[in-house]
Design a protein around this motif. Structure first.
Motif, PDB file in Angstrom:
ATOM      1  N   SER A  31       0.836  -1.204   0.000  1.00 25.69           N
ATOM      2  CA  SER A  31       0.000   0.000   0.000  1.00 25.69           C
ATOM      3  C   SER A  31       0.872   1.256   0.000  1.00 25.69           C
ATOM      4  O   SER A  31       0.585   2.227  -0.709  1.00 25.69           O
ATOM      5  CB  SER A  31      -0.928  -0.011   1.209  1.00 25.69           C
ATOM      6  OG  SER A  31      -1.719   1.150   1.223  1.00 25.69           O
ATOM      7  N   ASN A  32       1.952   1.231   0.781  1.00 26.42           N
ATOM      8  CA  ASN A  32       2.866   2.379   0.813  1.00 26.42           C
ATOM      9  C   ASN A  32       3.548   2.583  -0.532  1.00 26.42           C
ATOM     10  O   ASN A  32       3.729   3.720  -0.975  1.00 26.42           O
ATOM     11  CB  ASN A  32       3.916   2.195   1.904  1.00 26.42           C
ATOM     12  CG  ASN A  32       3.342   2.321   3.287  1.00 26.42           C
ATOM     13  OD1 ASN A  32       2.259   2.882   3.475  1.00 26.42           O
ATOM     14  ND2 ASN A  32       4.039   1.786   4.270  1.00 26.42           N
ATOM     15  N   ILE A  33       3.925   1.489  -1.179  1.00 24.50           N
ATOM     16  CA  ILE A  33       4.541   1.583  -2.504  1.00 24.50           C
ATOM     17  C   ILE A  33       3.563   2.225  -3.487  1.00 24.50           C
ATOM     18  O   ILE A  33       3.925   3.115  -4.259  1.00 24.50           O
ATOM     19  CB  ILE A  33       4.990   0.196  -3.007  1.00 24.50           C
ATOM     20  CG1 ILE A  33       6.170  -0.310  -2.173  1.00 24.50           C
ATOM     21  CG2 ILE A  33       5.356   0.246  -4.495  1.00 24.50           C
ATOM     22  CD1 ILE A  33       6.507  -1.773  -2.416  1.00 24.50           C
ATOM     23  N   ALA A  35       1.023   4.182  -2.796  1.00 25.85           N
ATOM     24  CA  ALA A  35       0.806   5.591  -2.436  1.00 25.85           C
ATOM     25  C   ALA A  35       1.951   6.457  -2.950  1.00 25.85           C
ATOM     26  O   ALA A  35       1.722   7.555  -3.475  1.00 25.85           O
ATOM     27  CB  ALA A  35       0.661   5.735  -0.928  1.00 25.85           C
ATOM     28  N   ARG A  36       3.182   5.977  -2.800  1.00 23.77           N
ATOM     29  CA  ARG A  36       4.332   6.745  -3.305  1.00 23.77           C
ATOM     30  C   ARG A  36       4.269   6.883  -4.821  1.00 23.77           C
ATOM     31  O   ARG A  36       4.570   7.953  -5.366  1.00 23.77           O
ATOM     32  CB  ARG A  36       5.648   6.086  -2.887  1.00 23.77           C
ATOM     33  CG  ARG A  36       6.048   6.413  -1.472  1.00 23.77           C
ATOM     34  CD  ARG A  36       7.483   5.984  -1.181  1.00 23.77           C
ATOM     35  NE  ARG A  36       7.711   4.561  -1.341  1.00 23.77           N
ATOM     36  CZ  ARG A  36       7.502   3.651  -0.412  1.00 23.77           C
ATOM     37  NH1 ARG A  36       7.052   3.996   0.768  1.00 23.77           N
ATOM     38  NH2 ARG A  36       7.746   2.382  -0.651  1.00 23.77           N
ATOM     39  N   SER A  37       3.869   5.822  -5.496  1.00 28.25           N
ATOM     40  CA  SER A  37       3.767   5.875  -6.958  1.00 28.25           C
ATOM     41  C   SER A  37       2.725   6.905  -7.386  1.00 28.25           C
ATOM     42  O   SER A  37       2.957   7.680  -8.318  1.00 28.25           O
ATOM     43  CB  SER A  37       3.400   4.503  -7.519  1.00 28.25           C
ATOM     44  OG  SER A  37       4.441   3.596  -7.307  1.00 28.25           O
ATOM     45  N   ARG A  38       1.577   6.910  -6.700  1.00 29.28           N
ATOM     46  CA  ARG A  38       0.542   7.894  -7.025  1.00 29.28           C
ATOM     47  C   ARG A  38       1.041   9.311  -6.756  1.00 29.28           C
ATOM     48  O   ARG A  38       0.810  10.224  -7.543  1.00 29.28           O
ATOM     49  CB  ARG A  38      -0.737   7.627  -6.223  1.00 29.28           C
ATOM     50  CG  ARG A  38      -1.524   6.433  -6.724  1.00 29.28           C
ATOM     51  CD  ARG A  38      -2.872   6.322  -6.042  1.00 29.28           C
ATOM     52  NE  ARG A  38      -2.778   6.204  -4.597  1.00 29.28           N
ATOM     53  CZ  ARG A  38      -2.633   5.061  -3.938  1.00 29.28           C
ATOM     54  NH1 ARG A  38      -2.573   3.931  -4.597  1.00 29.28           N
ATOM     55  NH2 ARG A  38      -2.559   5.053  -2.618  1.00 29.28           N
ATOM     56  N   HIS A  39       1.744   9.489  -5.638  1.00 22.94           N
ATOM     57  CA  HIS A  39       2.267  10.805  -5.291  1.00 22.94           C
ATOM     58  C   HIS A  39       3.259  11.276  -6.350  1.00 22.94           C
ATOM     59  O   HIS A  39       3.206  12.440  -6.786  1.00 22.94           O
ATOM     60  CB  HIS A  39       2.941  10.748  -3.914  1.00 22.94           C
ATOM     61  CG  HIS A  39       3.650  12.004  -3.554  1.00 22.94           C
ATOM     62  ND1 HIS A  39       2.994  13.147  -3.160  1.00 22.94           N
ATOM     63  CD2 HIS A  39       4.980  12.309  -3.546  1.00 22.94           C
ATOM     64  CE1 HIS A  39       3.877  14.099  -2.926  1.00 22.94           C
ATOM     65  NE2 HIS A  39       5.088  13.617  -3.144  1.00 22.94           N
ATOM     66  N   MET A  40       4.173  10.412  -6.752  1.00 24.76           N
ATOM     67  CA  MET A  40       5.168  10.781  -7.754  1.00 24.76           C
ATOM     68  C   MET A  40       4.498  11.088  -9.090  1.00 24.76           C
ATOM     69  O   MET A  40       4.874  12.043  -9.778  1.00 24.76           O
ATOM     70  CB  MET A  40       6.212   9.680  -7.930  1.00 24.76           C
ATOM     71  CG  MET A  40       7.137   9.532  -6.727  1.00 24.76           C
ATOM     72  SD  MET A  40       7.987  11.057  -6.274  1.00 24.76           S
ATOM     73  CE  MET A  40       8.945  11.368  -7.741  1.00 24.76           C
ATOM     74  N   HIS A  43       2.921  14.454  -8.872  1.00 24.75           N
ATOM     75  CA  HIS A  43       3.969  15.477  -8.880  1.00 24.75           C
ATOM     76  C   HIS A  43       4.494  15.699 -10.305  1.00 24.75           C
ATOM     77  O   HIS A  43       4.685  16.841 -10.730  1.00 24.75           O
ATOM     78  CB  HIS A  43       5.102  15.070  -7.941  1.00 24.75           C
ATOM     79  CG  HIS A  43       6.155  16.102  -7.777  1.00 24.75           C
ATOM     80  ND1 HIS A  43       5.930  17.334  -7.206  1.00 24.75           N
ATOM     81  CD2 HIS A  43       7.464  16.093  -8.130  1.00 24.75           C
ATOM     82  CE1 HIS A  43       7.046  18.034  -7.212  1.00 24.75           C
ATOM     83  NE2 HIS A  43       7.997  17.302  -7.759  1.00 24.75           N
TER      84      HIS A  43
END
Length: 55
Positions: A31-33, A35-40, A43
Protein backbone atom coordinates in the motif's frame (compact mmCIF):
# COMPACT_ATOMS: atom_id res chain seq x y z
CA UNK A 1 5.14 -2.27 -8.59
CA UNK A 2 3.51 -1.31 -11.82
CA UNK A 3 -0.05 -2.37 -11.28
CA UNK A 4 -2.70 -3.88 -9.12
CA UNK A 5 -1.99 -7.20 -10.87
CA UNK A 6 1.55 -7.15 -9.46
CA UNK A 7 0.21 -6.50 -5.97
CA UNK A 8 -2.30 -9.35 -6.28
CA UNK A 9 0.42 -11.68 -7.56
CA UNK A 10 2.63 -10.96 -4.55
CA UNK A 11 -0.20 -11.44 -2.07
CA UNK A 12 -1.39 -14.67 -3.70
CA UNK A 13 2.16 -15.99 -3.85
CA UNK A 14 2.72 -15.63 -0.12
CA UNK A 15 -0.77 -16.43 1.13
CA UNK A 16 -0.67 -19.55 3.26
CA UNK A 17 3.12 -19.44 3.43
CA UNK A 18 3.45 -16.68 6.02
CA UNK A 19 1.71 -15.93 9.28
CA UNK A 20 -1.17 -13.40 9.33
CA UNK A 21 1.01 -10.72 10.97
CA UNK A 22 3.59 -10.94 8.18
CA UNK A 23 0.85 -10.92 5.55
CA UNK A 24 -0.48 -7.70 7.10
CA UNK A 25 2.99 -6.15 7.02
CA UNK A 26 3.35 -7.07 3.35
CA UNK A 27 -0.06 -5.54 2.58
CA UNK A 28 0.93 -2.31 4.33
CA UNK A 29 4.24 -2.20 2.46
CA UNK A 30 2.49 -2.72 -0.88
CA UNK A 31 0.00 0.00 0.00
CA UNK A 32 2.87 2.38 0.81
CA UNK A 33 4.54 1.58 -2.50
CA UNK A 34 1.30 2.34 -4.35
CA UNK A 35 0.81 5.59 -2.44
CA UNK A 36 4.33 6.74 -3.30
CA UNK A 37 3.77 5.88 -6.96
CA UNK A 38 0.54 7.89 -7.02
CA UNK A 39 2.27 10.80 -5.29
CA UNK A 40 5.17 10.78 -7.75
CA UNK A 41 2.79 10.54 -10.71
CA UNK A 42 0.78 13.50 -9.47
CA UNK A 43 3.97 15.48 -8.88
CA UNK A 44 5.20 14.76 -12.42
CA UNK A 45 1.84 15.82 -13.87
CA UNK A 46 1.96 19.04 -11.84
CA UNK A 47 5.50 19.73 -13.06
CA UNK A 48 4.49 19.18 -16.67
CA UNK A 49 1.81 21.85 -16.28
CA UNK A 50 4.28 24.51 -15.14
CA UNK A 51 4.70 27.05 -17.88
CA UNK A 52 8.16 28.38 -18.49
CA UNK A 53 8.73 31.98 -19.56
CA UNK A 54 9.33 32.45 -23.24
CA UNK A 55 12.77 33.59 -24.35
Amino acid sequence: MDSMADECFVLQSIRGKVDPETLGEVRRALSNIAARSRHMGKHLIDLSRVQTPED
